[in-house]
Design a protein around this motif. Structure first.
Motif, PDB file in Angstrom:
ATOM      1  N   LEU A  43       0.851  -1.189   0.000  1.00  0.00           N
ATOM      2  CA  LEU A  43       0.000   0.000   0.000  1.00  0.00           C
ATOM      3  C   LEU A  43       0.882   1.232   0.000  1.00  0.00           C
ATOM      4  O   LEU A  43       1.831   1.326   0.781  1.00  0.00           O
ATOM      5  CB  LEU A  43      -0.912   0.007   1.228  1.00  0.00           C
ATOM      6  CG  LEU A  43      -1.943  -1.113   1.331  1.00  0.00           C
ATOM      7  CD1 LEU A  43      -2.700  -1.014   2.651  1.00  0.00           C
ATOM      8  CD2 LEU A  43      -2.916  -1.070   0.164  1.00  0.00           C
ATOM      9  N   ASN A  44       0.567   2.179  -0.876  1.00  0.00           N
ATOM     10  CA  ASN A  44       1.358   3.394  -0.995  1.00  0.00           C
ATOM     11  C   ASN A  44       0.487   4.622  -0.780  1.00  0.00           C
ATOM     12  O   ASN A  44      -0.648   4.683  -1.255  1.00  0.00           O
ATOM     13  CB  ASN A  44       2.028   3.475  -2.365  1.00  0.00           C
ATOM     14  CG  ASN A  44       2.730   4.812  -2.586  1.00  0.00           C
ATOM     15  OD1 ASN A  44       2.182   5.709  -3.222  1.00  0.00           O
ATOM     16  ND2 ASN A  44       3.932   4.943  -2.059  1.00  0.00           N
ATOM     17  N   ALA A  45       1.020   5.594  -0.043  1.00  0.00           N
ATOM     18  CA  ALA A  45       0.381   6.894   0.135  1.00  0.00           C
ATOM     19  C   ALA A  45       1.417   7.962  -0.149  1.00  0.00           C
ATOM     20  O   ALA A  45       2.498   7.971   0.452  1.00  0.00           O
ATOM     21  CB  ALA A  45      -0.178   7.039   1.541  1.00  0.00           C
ATOM     22  N   LEU A  46       1.091   8.857  -1.074  1.00  0.00           N
ATOM     23  CA  LEU A  46       1.983   9.950  -1.457  1.00  0.00           C
ATOM     24  C   LEU A  46       1.261  11.269  -1.222  1.00  0.00           C
ATOM     25  O   LEU A  46       0.239  11.542  -1.865  1.00  0.00           O
ATOM     26  CB  LEU A  46       2.401   9.819  -2.923  1.00  0.00           C
ATOM     27  CG  LEU A  46       3.158  10.999  -3.535  1.00  0.00           C
ATOM     28  CD1 LEU A  46       4.474  11.247  -2.806  1.00  0.00           C
ATOM     29  CD2 LEU A  46       3.405  10.759  -5.030  1.00  0.00           C
ATOM     30  N   CYS A  47       1.752  12.046  -0.264  1.00  0.00           N
ATOM     31  CA  CYS A  47       1.134  13.330   0.073  1.00  0.00           C
ATOM     32  C   CYS A  47       2.107  14.457  -0.284  1.00  0.00           C
ATOM     33  O   CYS A  47       3.287  14.414   0.081  1.00  0.00           O
ATOM     34  CB  CYS A  47       0.778  13.397   1.555  1.00  0.00           C
ATOM     35  SG  CYS A  47      -0.519  12.221   2.038  1.00  0.00           S
ATOM     36  N   VAL A  48       1.576  15.476  -0.971  1.00  0.00           N
ATOM     37  CA  VAL A  48       2.393  16.576  -1.471  1.00  0.00           C
ATOM     38  C   VAL A  48       1.737  17.895  -1.080  1.00  0.00           C
ATOM     39  O   VAL A  48       0.527  18.076  -1.274  1.00  0.00           O
ATOM     40  CB  VAL A  48       2.534  16.489  -3.007  1.00  0.00           C
ATOM     41  CG1 VAL A  48       3.318  17.690  -3.539  1.00  0.00           C
ATOM     42  CG2 VAL A  48       3.212  15.188  -3.409  1.00  0.00           C
ATOM     43  N   ASN A  49       2.513  18.820  -0.536  1.00  0.00           N
ATOM     44  CA  ASN A  49       2.006  20.160  -0.238  1.00  0.00           C
ATOM     45  C   ASN A  49       1.997  20.992  -1.518  1.00  0.00           C
ATOM     46  O   ASN A  49       2.949  20.934  -2.321  1.00  0.00           O
ATOM     47  CB  ASN A  49       2.863  20.844   0.824  1.00  0.00           C
ATOM     48  CG  ASN A  49       2.548  20.338   2.223  1.00  0.00           C
ATOM     49  OD1 ASN A  49       2.055  19.225   2.391  1.00  0.00           O
ATOM     50  ND2 ASN A  49       2.828  21.156   3.228  1.00  0.00           N
ATOM     51  N   ALA A  50       0.936  21.781  -1.711  1.00  0.00           N
ATOM     52  CA  ALA A  50       0.821  22.612  -2.911  1.00  0.00           C
ATOM     53  C   ALA A  50       0.092  23.906  -2.572  1.00  0.00           C
ATOM     54  O   ALA A  50      -0.768  23.933  -1.683  1.00  0.00           O
ATOM     55  CB  ALA A  50       0.087  21.864  -4.017  1.00  0.00           C
TER      56      ALA A  50
END
Length: 569
Positions: A167-174
């Motif tokens: 399971l992968n979770a990729l969180c990016v601030n924008a």
């Protein structure tokens, strides 16, 4: 005899399988088997999953969050670290009686990746152990000794070379302007929504009519790997109805047709509450299958545990049983069908309530975890970790009979009925055994062997060589009774009145055991200085006299005295 762990033994185990991952797409139908038929053919399945996962997945999230409390932070445990591989692993519960522990896959450096991308990047992947191993361990075909077979005193461990879910979770601030191409209300041709309460059903069916595309380029394309639909439909950009207000989250429900290649990810857009930061954060979640990890299952009377074991930081598999992962080709291939399950999960946890400014409690707690610095928070989990703690339950709940080797030639069409599938494993069963567990303890066997030999020598020496006979203990009450019974009345203790039995005055008389001829008799102390027939000082046999004083004395105890020439008890 203590419980002892024998060495690991290689064994082929078997378990029942009932389809590949495509069978999990029927989750909304299988969920209804535990519900009464209420006639809701359209939404009954998804409603069932929402109710089920709001409990299972929500409980996992609460349990994971509770581990990061202030009391734990005060003790400064080693797992409260900025380095991912040292942080507390994500855990869950299986069937309410098996503790499941995941493993980190890849050591993503938040600071390094954030510096490279020019924004905060929170990328985390975990391996979830194969949940079918506990059932396989109890399959009668494998003939494993269970703890209850040893009266709840035994245990066993299984290291299985099987596939695991990744399971992968990729969180990016924008920033707000960076997300503008993905926000539907910013589009010049956007269809206005008349009533916010209808937003869930209105979006995206009415607001995203046929012919609308997502070919709006963004600065996040390289981070998430997005492409135009004309280039790759499976990498199409997500579109959100609007910006979520602070403390809310919105899920992406737009999709391209399955026949054109569906995307495997589900997306979530959120913003921290109380204006703690001006940035939003966008997360993607997806599921795949990995063959670079093994599954370890431990069962004992104290409980059960299931955990994934993967390569360590040096690339070495940290499994001490010598079992190796499958390492098949196609590792971590994303599962397209999981996206629908991810949507159901986000809906069940109210993480899409930001569409109508729902201010859901779960969303507020989750958005408070937004990173404001390019590093992991030592006292709080990151958004990616939190999402993975929620999504773990989806694969645990739906993959009871998932194949142990998904990349085998067997296809979903072959699973018309459940089948038995074999897999390699190392097994160690704790049983009652003699001997030490450590190698140095074997030296004690020499001492035990010498003790045995000495005892055998003593037995032979006394019993065979010396031929010593046993000596009668005259102090035993039964022996004294027999001697008194055979004592002649004339010389006996009662002076010719045996039929009357002992009188009170007789109890004060001191008595001795003497030899009369070839017989021992009990007589009064008055006979001590005299000689009976056939007796004299220094005679053979027992000889002399054996004296027991009367009861009495200062403390009422039986006192014993013996002549230097006699025997003492």
């Amino acid at each position: 005899m203590p419980l002892r762990l024998p060495p690991w033994e290689h064994q082929m185990l078997a378990g029942q399988v009932d389809g590949d991952f495509s069978s999990t797409l029927k989750a909304d139908k299988t969920c209804l088997t535990a519900w009464p038929d209420v006639g809701d053919t359209q939404w009954g399945g998804s409603t069932c999953l929402a109710m089920k996962w709001s409990s299972l997945c929500g409980r996992n999230f609460i349990k994971y969050m509770s581990a990061w409390d202030d009391q734990a932070a005060a003790t400064n445990p080693a797992w409260m670290s900025e380095r991912l591989l040292e942080r507390k692993p994500i855990s869950a519960s299986l069937d309410n009686n098996v503790t499941v522990t995941t493993a980190w896959l890849d050591d993503h450096d938040v600071a390094a990746e954030s510096e490279k991308a020019g924004r905060i990047i929170n990328n985390i992947t975990i391996a979830v152990p194969h949940r079918g191993i506990p059932a396989a361990a109890r399959n009668v075909q494998n003939d494993l000794l269970q703890p209850e077979d040893l009266h709840d005193g035994g245990s066993y461990s299984i290291h299985a070379s099987v596939a695991s879910f990744a399971l992968n979770a990729l969180c990016v601030n924008a920033k707000e302007e960076e997300l503008a191409p993905l926000i539907y209300t910013n589009w010049p041709n956007a269809i206005p929504m008349e009533e916010g309460s209808k937003s869930v059903n209105w979006w995206p069916i009415l607001g995203f009519p046929e012919g609308t595309n997502t070919n709006n380029k963004t600065v996040l394309d390289d981070v998430f790997g997005w492409k135009d639909e004309t280039e790759d439909h499976s990498r199409a950009r997500p579109i959100f109805l609007k910006y979520p207000k602070a403390g809310n989250t919105i899920a992406n429900h737009t999709q391209v047709p399955y026949e054109l290649g569906d995307r495997p990810e589900v997306y979530l857009l959120g913003k921290a509450p109380d204006n703690t930061t001006k940035d939003y954060f966008l997360c993607s979640m997806k599921a795949g299958i990995t063959t670079s990890c093994t599954t370890r299952y431990n069962a004992s009377s104290g409980g059960q545990s299931l955990e994934a074991v993967c390569d360590d930081a040096n690339g070495k598999h940290s499994d001490d049983s010598a079992i190796q992962p499958l390492r098949s080709t196609g590792d971590r291939t994303a599962l397209v069908g999981w996206r629908d399950l991810g949507f159901n999960l986000l809906n069940s946890l109210s993480l899409n309530n930001g569409v109508f400014d729902g201010d859901a409690s779960t969303a507020r707690i989750f958005t408070q975890l937004q990173l404001t610095e390019p590093k992991l928070n030592k006292t709080l989990p990151s958004p990616a970790e939190a999402l993975l703690s929620m999504t773990t339950c989806t694969v645990l709940d739906l993959t009871q009979n998932f194949p142990f080797q998904p990349f085998s030639p067997t296809s979903a069409s072959d699973f018309t009925t459940p089948q038995m599938q074999y897999f390699n494993a190392s097994v160690r069963v704790a049983q009652y055994m003699s001997g030490g567990e450590k190698s140095y303890q074997k030296a004690l066997l020499v001492v035990l062997a010498l003790t045995l030999l000495i005892n055998i020598f003593i037995l032979i020496y006394f019993a065979v060589l010396l031929r010593i006979k046993l000596i009668t203990d005259l102090c035993e009450p039964l022996v004294l009774f027999v001697l008194g019974y055979h004592s002649p009345p004339a010389d006996g203790l009662f002076q010719g009145r045996p039929q009357e039995g002992p009188q009170k005055r007789d109890m004060t008389v001191e008595w001795i055991v003497k030899r009369k001829g070839e017989q021992l008799v009990v007589v009064g102390m008055g006979e001590r200085d005299g000689e009976l027939e056939g007796e004299g000082r220094g005679s053979g046999g027992v000889g002399g006299w054996f004296r027991m004083r009367r009861r009495g004395g200062d403390r009422g105890e039986d006192r014993e005295e013996g002549s230097p020439e006699g025997l003492r008890p």
